[in-house]
Each structure stands twice: as structure tokens, then as C-alpha cells.
Design an enzyme around this catalytic site. Structure first.
Site, PDB file in Angstrom:
ATOM      1  N   HIS A 156      -5.219   8.783   4.100  1.00 43.81           N
ATOM      2  CA  HIS A 156      -4.844   8.703   2.689  1.00 43.81           C
ATOM      3  C   HIS A 156      -3.958   9.887   2.290  1.00 43.81           C
ATOM      4  O   HIS A 156      -3.295   9.848   1.247  1.00 43.81           O
ATOM      5  CB  HIS A 156      -6.113   8.684   1.831  1.00 43.81           C
ATOM      6  CG  HIS A 156      -5.922   8.080   0.468  1.00 43.81           C
ATOM      7  ND1 HIS A 156      -4.697   7.952  -0.139  1.00 43.81           N
ATOM      8  CD2 HIS A 156      -6.817   7.558  -0.415  1.00 43.81           C
ATOM      9  CE1 HIS A 156      -4.845   7.395  -1.325  1.00 43.81           C
ATOM     10  NE2 HIS A 156      -6.115   7.147  -1.520  1.00 43.81           N
ATOM     11  N   ASP A 378       1.614 -11.796   9.956  1.00 47.05           N
ATOM     12  CA  ASP A 378       1.620 -12.714  11.089  1.00 47.05           C
ATOM     13  C   ASP A 378       2.281 -11.999  12.259  1.00 47.05           C
ATOM     14  O   ASP A 378       3.492 -11.815  12.289  1.00 47.05           O
ATOM     15  CB  ASP A 378       2.380 -13.989  10.709  1.00 47.05           C
ATOM     16  CG  ASP A 378       2.405 -15.016  11.836  1.00 47.05           C
ATOM     17  OD1 ASP A 378       1.994 -14.687  12.967  1.00 47.05           O
ATOM     18  OD2 ASP A 378       2.842 -16.147  11.576  1.00 47.05           O
TER      19      ASP A 378
END
Length: 445
Positions: A156, A378
């Protein structure tokens, strides 16, 4: 007899960029937003069903090769943070873990469990390594049925949810290209855009993190809600067309605030809603800008508020007004330079003071809705069957994620055991929310 889910690590490998990072790019400064970010990993799990054309081993190999290729564009992810000021882009690499799971994927999708989901991640989300070690870790979990779960953890300190999404989209495009599929090229801004606009502050380098999220004995649960049933009830003259996120957040906040007040009705309830600042600046930044660009507006339910003050219409109206004031008063100060850095530090300090004071019930809410990962992630073997945030272990956290198939929203809620027990009896929430339903389409796994 219940069979315990076991995840066995088969191999670990360091993946570096496919070509060395040029010498003049070997150091990337953090922005002041990055410096103030909490020490933890931003994480996501991507689940894929079996594919007759690609084995788990072949998919893992493709993930590694494409990861190496995309790291040439995201070279800071293969580096290490130095002194909370910069990233040493030394091509030290990302960690890639291959693991085997003893049960079929349907075991996860039929009844998702946060504790089990975290076993599919390569590292604890709260690990201090987020500021001292690998900035990117991946775990490819192969299920016996041929299913695959890809756990991705990015520090983060250099990435918010938007950056994680940008990286995964680029990585999946690179993987699909390796498999010979047609892809759309993605343009990325320079990686130093954030630090050029909001440079790091030397005085922050040695400081302890401004924001330390509270941990306690908590329970995390997943709810699925249909915003189409909630949004009309949240509409009012002040806000005739509330967003789906506004309506869902208002309902969840109302119910958890009510649950908390069964223990102490005198405490105010404060919601902090995270917002992506990239497009809200006076000089907007592209949505693909890498780094942390998250702010947050706050709205309160006062102590001993009556039912009228907690109506969905009122809460949504209060949220919309708080957001308007936030963008009018705060974002104009983010024009760059020292004045901006002071405004950012003041906001972080105020946030930390509130979250650590113990004087209010403080709820930290973030939405991952609209990131588009179901369409984009994908890797060449089909879209994800499910995308999960894996939940967090920090008290009073509310995380919204798009549900599979569109239209619905998943809410990952972390509360104290006492508040969660009280929430179990909240008829209003149960009227609109399904508690941890089966992931749609799990039967095809």
C-alpha cells in the site's frame, strides 16, 4: 465428515523484469501520499475455473513470463523502499509462489470464508514487509479440479486499489498476448507523476505511520445486496438520484451504527468514505496514475439520534453534502508543492486522531466498485469466476466490491464480535442482504 482445506506451497521463485531497468530510472521518489499510507498490502484474489486448453502448470508458467514482461513497465514493483522516501528500482524482483489446494474450487465458491481466503494469499496483508521487503507478491493456487486462484499483494506504500487494478489489467493483457490472443494496448503515464506533483517530505521519513488502523478480536462477514432495491428508498428531494454505492453504504452504516448502540447509545457514529482523487484535482490526473491518491470525507450520526435522523434519505443527503464540501474545500488546496503537502498531512493527522481516539464509533469505508476487473482480468483462459477482496482484519471496516455478473454488490464487513452479534438480529439489513451466499456459477468449477 468435514475435510480441512490445506494449501501446500510447492515452489517459490523471484520474478524480475524481463529486461534490466535503465540506470537513469533506478530511483523513483514516493509522493507524500505514499509516505503517509499505512504499512500493509493491498490485496485481491482472482478465481478461474478449469480450462480444457490450459493446465494449471501452463497457466502458472504463463503468469510468470507475462509478469516478468510487465515488470519492465512497472519496474518499481520489483524494487524496495528506502527510508520512506523512494523506491530503489534494483530489479530485486517480485515473489511468485506456486501452491496446491487439496479441495476443489467449489469448496471456496460454495461458502466463501475469509479465514480460508487468506490462506490463498502469499503474505499476511498486515505484514511489515510492505515497507521493508517485497513490494509485489503473487500466489498461484492450483485446485485439484483444475481451477486456479491468483492471490496478488502489492504494498500500500506505492499502490491503492486503483493502481492495483491498473497493474492487473496490464499484466492480464501481457499474458493474453503471450497466448496469442488479440489485446488492446494500454497507455501508462510516467511513474514519477505523483512525486513530481506531490514530492516526498524529508521530515516524514523517520516518522511513525500517521495512520495505524485498529486491530481487535473481530469478525469478518460477506453480504450480497441488490442496490436496485435500496436506491429508490434512499432518493429524496435533496438527492433525487443517489448512486448505488451511496445507497448501499448508507444502509450498511445505519445498521452497524444501530448494532453498536445496543451496547452504548451515547456514542456518535462517524463514517469516513474513501474517494479517488485523481479526477478531482484542479489539474486532473489520468486514472492510470500509479501511487496513492485517496482522500476521504466524513459524515456523522450524532449520539442518541432518532429513527428520522437515521433514515436512508437523510444519511444519503448528509453523505452527498459532506462529499461536496470536501471537494470544494480540500481538493483546491492540492495544487502541488508545500501548501499541498501541508494539507495532505493535516488530513492524515485528523484521520489518525479520530480513528485512534476511542471517543467515537469510527467506520472506514472504501469501494472497489467500477474497477472493471471482471471484464479486464482475462489472462488468456477466460474471465474470472469470482473476484474477492479477502476481507481485512481491522475493526469497523466496510469494503464494497462488484459481485460476479453485475448488478449486485458484495459488502465485506469487519466488526467486533459484540457488534456483529447484534447485527445478526437487524431485520432491516436482512431484508435487503444475503449473508454469504454461494458465488453465482460455482457449479461450473
Amino acid at each position: 465428515m468435514t475435510i480441512e482445506l490445506k494449501v501446500q506451497v510447492v515452489a517459490k521463485e523471484t520474478i524480475g523484469p524481463s529486461s534490466p531497468t535503465p540506470h537513469h530510472l533506478r530511483s523513483v521518489k514516493l509522493s507524500v501520499f505514499d509516505q503517509l499510507a499505512p504499512i500493509l498490502y493491498t490485496s485481491v484474489l482472482l478465481f478461474y475455473t478449469s480450462n480444457a486448453n490450459t493446465s494449471s502448470r501452463h497457466r502458472s508458467s504463463c503468469l510468470k513470463s507475462s509478469l516478468s514482461n510487465v515488470l519492465t513497465r512497472f519496474y518499481p514493483l520489483a524494487g524496495r523502499i528506502r527510508d520512506n522516501l523512494s523506491v530503489d528500482c534494483d530489479d530485486g524482483g517480485a515473489e511468485f509462489v506456486d501452491a496446491k489446494v487439496n479441495l476443489p474450487l467449489s469448496h471456496i465458491l460454495d461458502c466463501p470464508c475469509p479465514v480460508l481466503l487468506r490462506k490463498l494469499l502469499p503474505i499476511d496483508m498486515e505484514s511489515p514487509e510492505a515497507s521493508a521487503g517485497c513490494l509485489l507478491l503473487v500466489q498461484a493456487n492450483a485446485f485439484g479440479c483444475g481451477g486456479l486462484a491468483v492471490g496478488v499483494c502489492v504494498s500500500h506504500k506505492i499502490a491503492d486499489a486503483s493502481t492495483l487494478s491498473t497493474f492487473i489489467k496490464a499484466w492480464s493483457a501481457a499474458s493474453a498476448e503471450l497466448l496469442g490472443n488479440v489485446i488492446v494496448d494500454i497507455e501508462f503515464p510516467p511513474l514519477d507523476t505523483a512525486s513530481a506533483r506531490f514530492p516526498p517530505q524529508v521530515e516524514l521519513a523517520a516518522m511513525s505511520p500517521t495512520v495505524v488502523l485498529p486491530k481487535a478480536r473481530c469478525v469478518t462477514r460477506r453480504y450480497v445486496l441488490d442496490p436496485a432495491k435500496i436506491t429508490p428508498l434512499a432518493a429524496s428531494e435533496a438527492v433525487p438520484e443517489p448512486t448505488q454505492v451511496e445507497a448501499v453504504v448508507a444502509l450498511v452504516w445505519k445498521c452497524v451504527a444501530r448494532a453498536s448502540r445496543t451496547n452504548d447509545p451515547r456514542r456518535p457514529s462517524l463514517l469516513s468514505q474513501a474517494v479517488n482523487l485523481r479526477g478531482r484535482l484542479a489539474e486532473p490526473l489520468p486514472e492510470t496514475t500509479v501511487g496513492n491518491f485517496v482522500g476521504g470525507f466524513k459524515v456523522e450520526i450524532p449520539p442518541q439520534a432518532d429513527e428520522r435522523e437515521m433514515e436512508l434519505k437523510k444519511l444519503v443527503s448528509d453523505m452527498r453534502e459532506a462529499k461536496r464540501e470536501y471537494f470544494e474545500n480540500y481538493t483546491p488546496r492540492l495544487s502541488g508543492g508545500g501548501v499541498s503537502c501541508m494539507a495532505i498531512l493535516e488530513a492524515a493527522t485528523e484521520f489518525a486522531t479520530l480513528i485512534n481516539s476511542g471517543a467515537v464509533d469510527f467506520y472506514n469505508c472504501s469501494s472497489w466498485c467500477g474497477l472493471g476487473l471482471y471484464e479486464a482480468a482475462d489472462f488468456g483462459w477466460g474471465r474470472p469466476a469470482w473476484i474477492s477482496s479477502a476481507g481485512v482484519e481491522y475493526k469497523n471496516s466496510i469494503v464494497l466490491v462488484d459481485a460476479r455478473g453485475g448488478g449486485l454488490i458484495e459488502v465485506w464487513l469487519t466488526l467486533s464480535r459484540g457488534d456483529m452479534d447484534a447485527l445478526d438480529a437487524d431485520e432491516e439489513l436482512l431484508r435487503f442482504a444475503s449473508l454469504n451466499p454461494t458465488v453465482c456459477g460455482s457449479c461450473i468449477a
